[in-house]
Write a protein that holds these residues in place. Structure first.
Motif, PDB file in Angstrom:
ATOM      1  N   SER A  42      -1.409  -8.454   6.809  1.00 24.11           N
ATOM      2  CA  SER A  42      -0.502  -8.709   7.933  1.00 24.11           C
ATOM      3  C   SER A  42       0.938  -8.448   7.518  1.00 24.11           C
ATOM      4  CB  SER A  42      -0.628 -10.168   8.398  1.00 24.11           C
ATOM      5  OG  SER A  42      -1.890 -10.400   8.975  1.00 24.11           O
ATOM      6  N   LEU A  43       1.677  -7.713   8.349  1.00 28.75           N
ATOM      7  CA  LEU A  43       3.069  -7.374   8.052  1.00 28.75           C
ATOM      8  C   LEU A  43       3.930  -7.527   9.305  1.00 28.75           C
ATOM      9  CD1 LEU A  43       2.256  -4.128   6.044  1.00 28.75           C
ATOM     10  CD2 LEU A  43       3.215  -6.218   5.058  1.00 28.75           C
ATOM     11  N   TYR A  54       0.325 -12.381  -0.557  1.00 28.53           N
ATOM     12  CA  TYR A  54      -0.225 -11.467  -1.566  1.00 28.53           C
ATOM     13  C   TYR A  54       0.445 -10.085  -1.569  1.00 28.53           C
ATOM     14  CZ  TYR A  54      -3.726  -9.320  -4.570  1.00 28.53           C
ATOM     15  OH  TYR A  54      -4.357  -8.679  -5.606  1.00 28.53           O
ATOM     16  N   ALA A  55       0.776  -9.566  -0.381  1.00 25.10           N
ATOM     17  CA  ALA A  55       1.311  -8.200  -0.288  1.00 25.10           C
ATOM     18  C   ALA A  55       2.840  -8.169  -0.199  1.00 25.10           C
ATOM     19  CB  ALA A  55       0.719  -7.485   0.932  1.00 25.10           C
ATOM     20  N   LEU A  56       3.461  -9.327  -0.303  1.00 26.65           N
ATOM     21  CA  LEU A  56       4.914  -9.437  -0.099  1.00 26.65           C
ATOM     22  C   LEU A  56       5.713  -8.551  -1.048  1.00 26.65           C
ATOM     23  CD1 LEU A  56       6.453 -11.057   1.946  1.00 26.65           C
ATOM     24  CD2 LEU A  56       6.530 -12.969   0.319  1.00 26.65           C
ATOM     25  N   ASN A 101       7.630  -6.026  15.738  1.00 26.62           N
ATOM     26  CA  ASN A 101       6.264  -5.536  15.594  1.00 26.62           C
ATOM     27  C   ASN A 101       5.499  -6.370  14.583  1.00 26.62           C
ATOM     28  OD1 ASN A 101       6.408  -2.773  16.990  1.00 26.62           O
ATOM     29  ND2 ASN A 101       8.099  -2.662  15.520  1.00 26.62           N
ATOM     30  N   ARG A 102       4.204  -6.436  14.789  1.00 25.82           N
ATOM     31  CA  ARG A 102       3.305  -6.869  13.721  1.00 25.82           C
ATOM     32  C   ARG A 102       2.381  -5.697  13.409  1.00 25.82           C
ATOM     33  NH1 ARG A 102      -2.180  -9.073  13.680  1.00 25.82           N
ATOM     34  NH2 ARG A 102      -2.515 -10.060  11.660  1.00 25.82           N
ATOM     35  N   PHE A 103       2.273  -5.359  12.145  1.00 25.98           N
ATOM     36  CA  PHE A 103       1.295  -4.360  11.714  1.00 25.98           C
ATOM     37  C   PHE A 103       0.171  -5.077  10.995  1.00 25.98           C
ATOM     38  CE2 PHE A 103       4.832  -1.527  12.430  1.00 25.98           C
ATOM     39  CZ  PHE A 103       4.225  -0.371  12.879  1.00 25.98           C
ATOM     40  N   ASN A 104      -1.047  -4.696  11.325  1.00 26.44           N
ATOM     41  CA  ASN A 104      -2.206  -5.221  10.625  1.00 26.44           C
ATOM     42  C   ASN A 104      -2.991  -4.040  10.077  1.00 26.44           C
ATOM     43  OD1 ASN A 104      -5.432  -6.027  11.263  1.00 26.44           O
ATOM     44  ND2 ASN A 104      -4.267  -7.397   9.968  1.00 26.44           N
ATOM     45  N   LEU A 113       4.838  -0.537   1.514  1.00 27.75           N
ATOM     46  CA  LEU A 113       3.837  -0.533   2.591  1.00 27.75           C
ATOM     47  C   LEU A 113       4.437   0.018   3.882  1.00 27.75           C
ATOM     48  CD1 LEU A 113       2.054  -3.923   1.847  1.00 27.75           C
ATOM     49  CD2 LEU A 113       0.935  -1.683   1.946  1.00 27.75           C
ATOM     50  N   ALA A 114       5.678  -0.370   4.169  1.00 23.50           N
ATOM     51  CA  ALA A 114       6.340   0.135   5.381  1.00 23.50           C
ATOM     52  C   ALA A 114       6.455   1.658   5.320  1.00 23.50           C
ATOM     53  CB  ALA A 114       7.716  -0.511   5.542  1.00 23.50           C
TER      54      ALA A 114
END
Ligand code: MD6
Ligand code: FE
Length: 222
Positions: free
Chosen positions: A156-157, A34-36, A212-215, A42-43
């Protein structure tokens, strides 16, 4: 079933990366990819928030340093220290108000909630969690919010993670759900208080987010 042609869109994105929705259980919707389309914006927005309110390892009420590092934006930020878990209008690290929630965060959170069947979501808090390889989040419930009628939207990123989704007791059986870069998880209703967690992240490097994973978790705290 007809043959699905492989057709990259105008931006070179393949059909397999097109968003699609999956109902996980009552009240819980997994919005794949959805956020792709907003990954770079977002970054940049995350960077601007953590420039003002840096990521830090908070300490649980029991005295354990959390392996995730966290920050927040919006009217209220989730914090933990020796005095307990709670929301605060100030960042204890800077002594100032948390950074304003970027407009893109608010737009994505509200449109995702709407897509999942929660048209009235009005978040006042966004928690930013950063996971490195090996970082995990133990099974927990999200119950520090005043209005449990509002859902939670989670973006989730970066590196993928395995999400554990359980029941009303910590000891209940859990199902495992892969959360990939760009996925959005929306949950509320009867599932709002289910136990959940994140298994230790695997090693890897993402082209935008590195190792990294950002949530991002959006909530109505007050
Ligand atoms: C995470 N998420 O995805 C941890 N909590 O890194 C959560 O703890 C969470 O994704 C409540 C609702 C959605 C979530
Ligand atoms: Fe949670």
């Amino acid at each position: 079933m007809g043959e699905a042609p492989y057709t990259p869109d105008l931006f070179g994105r393949a059909d397999c990366m097109a968003p699609w929705n999956e109902t996980v259980t009552e009240g819980v919707v997994h919005l794949h990819h959805y956020a792709l389309a907003k990954e770079r914006e977002l970054a940049a927005a995350i960077k601007s928030v953590i420039h003002v309110s840096p990521l830090r390892h908070m300490v649980t009420p029991g005295g354990f340093r959390m392996s995730v590092s966290t920050s927040s934006c919006g009217q209220a930020g989730w914090i933990t220290d020796g005095a307990g878990y709670r929301y605060s209008s100030r960042d204890p690290l800077t002594g100032k108000a948390w950074p304003e929630m970027p407009a893109l965060f608010m737009q994505l959170a509200q449109s995702a909630a709407n897509e999942a069947g929660y048209p009235d979501f009005l978040p006042d808090s966004c928690l930013i969690n950063r996971y490195r390889p090996g970082t995990k989040m133990s099974l927990h419930q999200d119950k520090d919010e005043r209005n449990l009628g509002q859902p939670i939207v989670s973006i989730s990123l970066g590196l993928p993670a395995i999400f554990q989704f359980g029941g009303d007791e910590r000891s209940d059986k859990t199902q495992r759900i892969a959360l990939m870069h760009g996925d959005v998880f929306v949950w509320g209703g009867v599932s709002r208080l289910k136990y959940h967690g994140i298994l230790p992240l695997k090693e890897g490097s993402h082209p935008i987010f590195g190792a990294n994973r950002f949530n991002l978790t959006f909530r109505r705290a007050r």
